[in-house]
Design a protein around this motif. Sequence first.
Motif, PDB file in Angstrom:
ATOM      1  N   SER A   1       0.841  -1.167   0.073  1.00  0.00           N
ATOM      2  CA  SER A   1      -0.012  -0.103   0.041  1.00  0.00           C
ATOM      3  C   SER A   1       0.791   1.159  -0.053  1.00  0.00           C
ATOM      4  O   SER A   1       1.986   1.107   0.301  1.00  0.00           O
ATOM      5  CB  SER A   1      -1.150   0.073   1.236  1.00  0.00           C
ATOM      6  OG  SER A   1      -0.154   0.297   2.481  1.00  0.00           O
TER       7      SER A   1
ATOM      8  N   LEU B   1       4.428  -7.881   9.499  1.00  0.00           N
ATOM      9  CA  LEU B   1       4.357  -6.893   8.136  1.00  0.00           C
ATOM     10  C   LEU B   1       4.013  -7.157   7.160  1.00  0.00           C
ATOM     11  O   LEU B   1       3.104  -6.645   6.329  1.00  0.00           O
ATOM     12  CB  LEU B   1       5.922  -6.186   8.079  1.00  0.00           C
ATOM     13  CG  LEU B   1       6.458  -5.336   9.222  1.00  0.00           C
ATOM     14  CD1 LEU B   1       7.728  -4.938   8.956  1.00  0.00           C
ATOM     15  CD2 LEU B   1       5.413  -3.940   9.336  1.00  0.00           C
TER      16      LEU B   1
ATOM     17  N   ARG C   1       1.846  -9.604   6.345  1.00  0.00           N
ATOM     18  CA  ARG C   1       0.514  -9.835   6.298  1.00  0.00           C
ATOM     19  C   ARG C   1      -0.430  -8.710   5.925  1.00  0.00           C
ATOM     20  O   ARG C   1      -1.489  -8.947   5.716  1.00  0.00           O
ATOM     21  CB  ARG C   1      -0.030 -10.298   7.681  1.00  0.00           C
ATOM     22  CG  ARG C   1      -0.018 -11.851   7.827  1.00  0.00           C
ATOM     23  CD  ARG C   1      -0.463 -12.321   9.174  1.00  0.00           C
ATOM     24  NE  ARG C   1       0.246 -13.204   9.685  1.00  0.00           N
ATOM     25  CZ  ARG C   1       0.598 -13.348  10.920  1.00  0.00           C
ATOM     26  NH1 ARG C   1       0.296 -12.404  11.812  1.00  0.00           N
ATOM     27  NH2 ARG C   1       1.530 -14.139  11.370  1.00  0.00           N
TER      28      ARG C   1
ATOM     29  N   ARG D   1      -1.728  -7.898   0.386  1.00  0.00           N
ATOM     30  CA  ARG D   1      -3.081  -8.396   0.068  1.00  0.00           C
ATOM     31  C   ARG D   1      -2.900  -9.808  -0.243  1.00  0.00           C
ATOM     32  O   ARG D   1      -3.464 -10.849  -0.016  1.00  0.00           O
ATOM     33  CB  ARG D   1      -3.638  -7.443  -1.002  1.00  0.00           C
ATOM     34  CG  ARG D   1      -5.136  -8.291  -1.750  1.00  0.00           C
ATOM     35  CD  ARG D   1      -5.093  -7.925  -3.044  1.00  0.00           C
ATOM     36  NE  ARG D   1      -5.332  -6.414  -3.468  1.00  0.00           N
ATOM     37  CZ  ARG D   1      -6.571  -6.077  -3.232  1.00  0.00           C
ATOM     38  NH1 ARG D   1      -7.532  -6.804  -3.120  1.00  0.00           N
ATOM     39  NH2 ARG D   1      -6.736  -4.785  -3.517  1.00  0.00           N
TER      40      ARG D   1
ATOM     41  N   ILE E   1      -0.431 -11.968   0.265  1.00  0.00           N
ATOM     42  CA  ILE E   1      -0.007 -12.843   1.427  1.00  0.00           C
ATOM     43  C   ILE E   1      -0.951 -13.189   2.209  1.00  0.00           C
ATOM     44  O   ILE E   1      -1.290 -14.350   2.610  1.00  0.00           O
ATOM     45  CB  ILE E   1       1.329 -12.119   2.127  1.00  0.00           C
ATOM     46  CG1 ILE E   1       2.497 -12.261   1.315  1.00  0.00           C
ATOM     47  CG2 ILE E   1       1.698 -13.027   3.330  1.00  0.00           C
ATOM     48  CD1 ILE E   1       3.711 -11.428   1.872  1.00  0.00           C
TER      49      ILE E   1
ATOM     50  N   ALA F   1      -3.057 -15.578   0.617  1.00  0.00           N
ATOM     51  CA  ALA F   1      -2.455 -16.997   0.481  1.00  0.00           C
ATOM     52  C   ALA F   1      -2.638 -17.701   2.024  1.00  0.00           C
ATOM     53  O   ALA F   1      -3.031 -18.915   1.849  1.00  0.00           O
ATOM     54  CB  ALA F   1      -1.009 -16.716  -0.031  1.00  0.00           C
ATOM     55  N   GLU F   2      -2.633 -16.973   2.943  1.00  0.00           N
ATOM     56  CA  GLU F   2      -2.827 -17.633   4.281  1.00  0.00           C
ATOM     57  C   GLU F   2      -4.179 -17.976   4.415  1.00  0.00           C
ATOM     58  O   GLU F   2      -4.534 -19.285   4.926  1.00  0.00           O
ATOM     59  CB  GLU F   2      -2.121 -16.510   5.287  1.00  0.00           C
ATOM     60  CG  GLU F   2      -0.956 -16.546   5.575  1.00  0.00           C
ATOM     61  CD  GLU F   2      -0.592 -15.957   6.957  1.00  0.00           C
ATOM     62  OE1 GLU F   2       0.475 -15.602   7.095  1.00  0.00           O
ATOM     63  OE2 GLU F   2      -1.459 -16.052   7.735  1.00  0.00           O
TER      64      GLU F   2
ATOM     65  N   ALA G   1     -12.743 -12.413  -0.817  1.00  0.00           N
ATOM     66  CA  ALA G   1     -11.524 -12.522  -1.206  1.00  0.00           C
ATOM     67  C   ALA G   1     -11.183 -13.900  -1.640  1.00  0.00           C
ATOM     68  O   ALA G   1     -10.795 -14.078  -2.808  1.00  0.00           O
ATOM     69  CB  ALA G   1     -10.291 -11.764  -0.531  1.00  0.00           C
TER      70      ALA G   1
ATOM     71  N   TYR H   1       0.529 -19.557  -3.814  1.00  0.00           N
ATOM     72  CA  TYR H   1       1.590 -19.812  -2.636  1.00  0.00           C
ATOM     73  C   TYR H   1       2.892 -19.286  -3.254  1.00  0.00           C
ATOM     74  O   TYR H   1       3.678 -18.671  -2.499  1.00  0.00           O
ATOM     75  CB  TYR H   1       1.602 -21.295  -2.321  1.00  0.00           C
ATOM     76  CG  TYR H   1       0.135 -21.638  -1.702  1.00  0.00           C
ATOM     77  CD1 TYR H   1       0.093 -22.917  -1.696  1.00  0.00           C
ATOM     78  CD2 TYR H   1      -0.528 -20.917  -0.964  1.00  0.00           C
ATOM     79  CE1 TYR H   1      -1.191 -23.494  -1.204  1.00  0.00           C
ATOM     80  CE2 TYR H   1      -1.831 -21.284  -0.488  1.00  0.00           C
ATOM     81  CZ  TYR H   1      -1.968 -22.555  -0.645  1.00  0.00           C
ATOM     82  OH  TYR H   1      -3.158 -23.040   0.010  1.00  0.00           O
TER      83      TYR H   1
ATOM     84  N   ALA I   1       2.904 -15.706  -3.250  1.00  0.00           N
ATOM     85  CA  ALA I   1       3.174 -15.143  -2.039  1.00  0.00           C
ATOM     86  C   ALA I   1       4.499 -14.935  -1.305  1.00  0.00           C
ATOM     87  O   ALA I   1       4.979 -14.511  -0.808  1.00  0.00           O
ATOM     88  CB  ALA I   1       2.054 -15.804  -0.983  1.00  0.00           C
ATOM     89  N   LEU I   2       5.129 -16.234  -1.791  1.00  0.00           N
ATOM     90  CA  LEU I   2       6.435 -16.533  -1.224  1.00  0.00           C
ATOM     91  C   LEU I   2       7.356 -15.498  -1.897  1.00  0.00           C
ATOM     92  O   LEU I   2       8.335 -15.124  -1.407  1.00  0.00           O
ATOM     93  CB  LEU I   2       6.869 -17.880  -1.421  1.00  0.00           C
ATOM     94  CG  LEU I   2       6.250 -18.887  -0.802  1.00  0.00           C
ATOM     95  CD1 LEU I   2       6.467 -20.263  -1.073  1.00  0.00           C
ATOM     96  CD2 LEU I   2       6.491 -18.775   0.750  1.00  0.00           C
TER      97      LEU I   2
ATOM     98  N   ARG J   1       6.823 -12.627   0.165  1.00  0.00           N
ATOM     99  CA  ARG J   1       7.502 -12.630   1.356  1.00  0.00           C
ATOM    100  C   ARG J   1       8.990 -12.526   1.462  1.00  0.00           C
ATOM    101  O   ARG J   1       9.659 -11.993   2.261  1.00  0.00           O
ATOM    102  CB  ARG J   1       7.120 -14.208   2.127  1.00  0.00           C
ATOM    103  CG  ARG J   1       5.860 -14.053   2.723  1.00  0.00           C
ATOM    104  CD  ARG J   1       5.822 -13.153   3.796  1.00  0.00           C
ATOM    105  NE  ARG J   1       6.703 -13.685   4.848  1.00  0.00           N
ATOM    106  CZ  ARG J   1       6.690 -14.708   5.883  1.00  0.00           C
ATOM    107  NH1 ARG J   1       5.546 -15.215   5.925  1.00  0.00           N
ATOM    108  NH2 ARG J   1       7.592 -14.887   6.644  1.00  0.00           N
TER     109      ARG J   1
END
Lengths: 187, 441, 682
Positions: free
Chosen positions: B190, B317, B319, B322, B324, B327-328, B344, B359, B362-363, B366
């Motif tokens: 953001s 942080l 999390r 969006r 990540i 994905a969780e 979502a 995933y 997201a990784l 990350r």
Amino acid sequence: MADKGGLKSRREFLAEGARTAGLIAASMAAGSLVTRRAEATVWQIDPLKCIQCGRCATACVLTPSAVKCLHAHVSCGYCRLCFGLFRDQRSGNETTAENNRCPTDAIRRAFVEDPYFEMTIDEDLCIGCARCVKGCNAFGNGSLFLQIRQDLCARCNQCAIALACPVGAVERVPVSQPYRMKTEVRR
Amino acid sequence: MRRYSEAIWILVGMFPVVPAWAQEQQRQPPPEFRSGYALPPLNAPMPRAEVFTVVDLLVLLAVLSLTAWFLLGARSRAGVRVLAVFSLLYFGFYRLGCVCSIGAVQNVALALVEPGYVLPWSVGLFFLLPLVFALFFGRVFCAAACPLGALQDLVLIRSRRLPAFLEQGLSLIPYLYLGAGLLMAATGTSFLFCQYDPFVGFFRFGGPATVMAFGAALLLLSTVVGRPFCRFLCPYGVLLRACSGVARWRVRIAPSACVQCHLCADACPFGAIRPVTPNADLEPRPVGRRRLAVLILLLPLLVIGFSALGHLASPALARQNRVIALAERVWLEEQGQLWQTTEASEGFWNSGRPPAELYREALAVRRRFGIGATLLGGWFGLVVGGRLILLAMRRRRTEYEADPGACLSCARCYAACPVRGEVSISLPHRVTGETGVTWSR
Amino acid sequence: MEQVERGPLPAHATAEGNRTLPEREIVQAGYLAAVRTAMIAAVFCCVVVVLMAVNTVKSRAYDPLNAPKLLRRQLDLNRDPQNTRLRAEVRRLDREIRTAYFRSRRFAVQGSYLLLGGVVVFLLATEVARALRPSVPLPLSPTVEEVAMAAVQGRRGVATVGVVGAGLLLLLTVLSRNDRAAEYARAAAAGTGQGGQPAVASVEPGRDGRHGNPAPGSSSVGSAGNAVASDRSPAVAAGRVSTQGDTGTGTVLGEPAGAEVRTHGSAEAPATRASTAAGRVEPMPAPLTVLLPAGGEAEWPVFRGGAGFAPGASAPTVWDVKTGRGILWRAVVPLPGRGSPVVWGDQIFLTGADASRRAVYSFSVEKGDLLWQTFLPAPSTPPLKVQAETGYAPATPVTDGRHVCAVFPDGLVVCLSASGRILWTRDLGRPENPFGHAASPVIYADLLIVPLDQGKGEDTAKSRLYALSLTDGRTVWEVARPVPSAWATPLLIRAGDRDLLVLSANPWVIAYDPRTGREQWRARCMAGDVAPSPAVGGGWVFVCNQRAALVAIRPDGTGDVTQTHVGWQFDESLPDIASPVSDGAFVYLALSEGLVICVDARTGKKVWEYETVAPVHASPLILGSTLYVTDTEGTTHLLTTGGAMQLIGKASVGEEVQATPAVARGRLFLRGQKHLFCIGGQ
């Protein structure tokens, strides 16, 4: 001051070096920017990703929201009992408050010829809540869709609606093609 | 606020061709009109034409140049104020404060890290122009071009000096804010500076209630404390401070004419004019030296310590991002630990994309967060440790000098000087003007 | 501030001293006037701010997007459409809300401009005041002590910020504790990257073992792929069922990912017996399992939970609605329907409809609260005609945990998310069905399979079987069927190495490949209006109908298997509505005449019968080793399965029950005329 003359001129020399380096870097950056001519972007909703969650009406920093419902008449079915106009559960067939979906009475139905009726949206009244879009997409032809009106939009660097959209349907689009009309977008 | 002068209407869908997606979704058959009814066109107004962006940049260039002239040439506070009002109206209320140079920092960060985002040239120039001017003329952007600064400056009625505790402590926040903002922007999470911009809500006549309340409070504070946002929050100020530190032309107090009356330092609402240091030592030299040595040794420890903390804190942080968070959520739902879906995650399941792809995406983010949060921690440690060292160093000033990094170019000091305008720009080794006449009541 | 000019001294330095007395008085008066104007402007601004705040608070009550009172009135009106007073009230409320909303918006805009004006006046006034009495800087340089203190305080300030920052980072570190990235990193590495289809899991109608364990001797289809560790691991990541042979490769779906394939331990049929001995068809020796959506073994996601046989499930055997014993909760279902409930997670999904309204409901398993209800538009004109016995919501919904799909007798197929949001709808056209279309859909991998058999007698041209994509509802495949109307729900099984979709109709019982719709085999053995759905067990697929027979078909054939794979037939007493159920050893039938018949699955001979007296329309279920038969008066008869008839007991809910119950997590869910009952042990 005289005894500081040496120190000062060294500092000045370093400062001069820093300025020159900065200027060169800035010029290179500016040069690459201008030659790339990357277009500015505006925000727009992808109507095929939109799930009509209703956040467009509330998340926008402007009141009323810059999002309005547009109607792609080319794919409308012109039904008398329009699914976007009428609620699922209604107690009659008139276009009155108790039967209509739109909370601000922005959809108007007009008779064209038998059995076709034209639905139009009064954009001054529309608040972008997506209720009509939901009905039209769920049961109708999906000819109603939401778009960000570019003359109303404040073009924030970070669109608050984009942040709030659960499926990421609000994206940056080039300013020369600011709309994703449902007549053009392909899946 | 419709700007009809700029809107050009486009007409779409003139020809009644039902597109492919609609043919699939067509539940009601297309009507066949017999009465000659013509489909209404689908039109929508265009945004502001891009030529106006060039106008914006030219206006910025003009304002910056004129401010430099008023500040350093004509030494006129009135000129600077007029320009400030103009910028407030133009960049603030007319352009609604977007895209501003402060926000442009994030766009630059995103463009450097994310291959899919190309920095628009206008945004890049909005970022560069004030910095280039700062390299030569000091923080002229802050004086009259930045609408946020102009707003605070205009409401300043009577400034109070802040105690050193607050002054030094709060002045670290821009560094942290800059680091955090760069992290969030570069990972595509953001734009913090935009989200928490306190004054843009006034320009737009609307915004999140909490941010606007904060902005109102800050504005009230600005009536008695000089430019609190600029000094204690603005992340762009960090960059401007660095650039203006080596400025070619700056507000300088000619030592030969200065009578060290302290009036200019008192008139400066931002404490940018540094007074003469006392002749006597404030404390025994060995004490000072020992403290300095300790702090110098502490610096690498701080950097490493905060880097480690940053690294450990990176999942929390991350999390905020969006992708990540999704994905969780999808992972937990897939494992059956959460049976309810969110909009979502529903949208994701409906897209038919395999979770493994999400995933992997997201990784990748990350990993960026891991590096970025560690760097953020290290940066914070560096800033804290560095400032401690700077405050422990023995400073000797025998003349009044204006700190170019802190000077916000408001031109208030000129009028305060009793020595007839001897607060002036000066090129090295040149003393201007006649000797001043002291003032007597 | 005045311009500093070269020449005379700065204005502020001499202004006060050089002014004459009258000038001073004018300046003083001007200054006071300016200060007063500023104060008035400030007060004005405060008043405007307060008014705008009040306006904002008041406008919350008139938010067109959130008007609970109006919504309540609208629902009242829907229930009572003739009430003109209510109608007028709804219209009045709506108009009030709209006018108030637009008025408050205008007020906010005007207020903003007023505020802006006030602030400008305030600033101008302070400007004038400052010009008339400029604030004078003080020539007070800091003392030595002040400078010393400043240094110390400065360092303290920085240290404080450092400590606060460290505290924040520590807090974030603590919040970072349960980080899942490592877990889904493994999944990402292992993921095959194939389409995100939920895997296909299966539940066996086998004899032994708990619901979740592979039965002994289950090796032939590589069931070791995924041991069932938890109830609900869909095992998407593994994707490694070693399906032997060709199972319809390379179609739109790809391979279904692996699942906990538990076999049907058919101990009576030795694994090596040849398929057909001379003159007599033997049951299929290879594993025969019922297929459910991935993760569905612990749920009840489809009509009858698959085939009605749940050896690992348990439910109470004693309850009484009069005393309340065993009844955990009872929820009112607003609209009636004959579809059964289905259960997934904490949600029970039901459909309900009358002539003008229809909805899908979700109730909570725990407490019976209505979690959500999603209304669907009424059937389009002309009005839908259905028999009273069928009703407007006769089909049972089906769910895979993420989607809830329902079919209505006018051909509307709707797919909702598990939170009640409509994902897509399809209108398959109003079927010509004398009693009303009632067959329930099933889910296979990412397909929704909808049978739409219609027509009467010889008119078989219109019957279809559709497979719709769960993601967006488009037709993945559709096949025409050579049968008229039928009301049986399809059965999804894995027979050996093939997945089969078995539909029972008059006269053909046909098995398809659920992925492609290609017909695998057909057997001509049915007649009449076929409503009972197929069952499976003991190596057979059982189909039955009144006026036809209870037929055992061996499902591993190809083509027309009427002569080659039909085993025994039992044609004495047969059901016309309730579907049979088998535990592999016996087949149980429940008749509308009020009888329960037990037939030996090997021989096809009747073993015992039991009289329920009241007709039975709900299909019987086998939970554990107890047979649950619910008659139309709401009494459930509990019998032990096996060769000897043994009544364990009877329990009543006191309401008419037409729908087959659902079972999940030790609770039994019965849908009565008006209520949904949850029966659970203490």
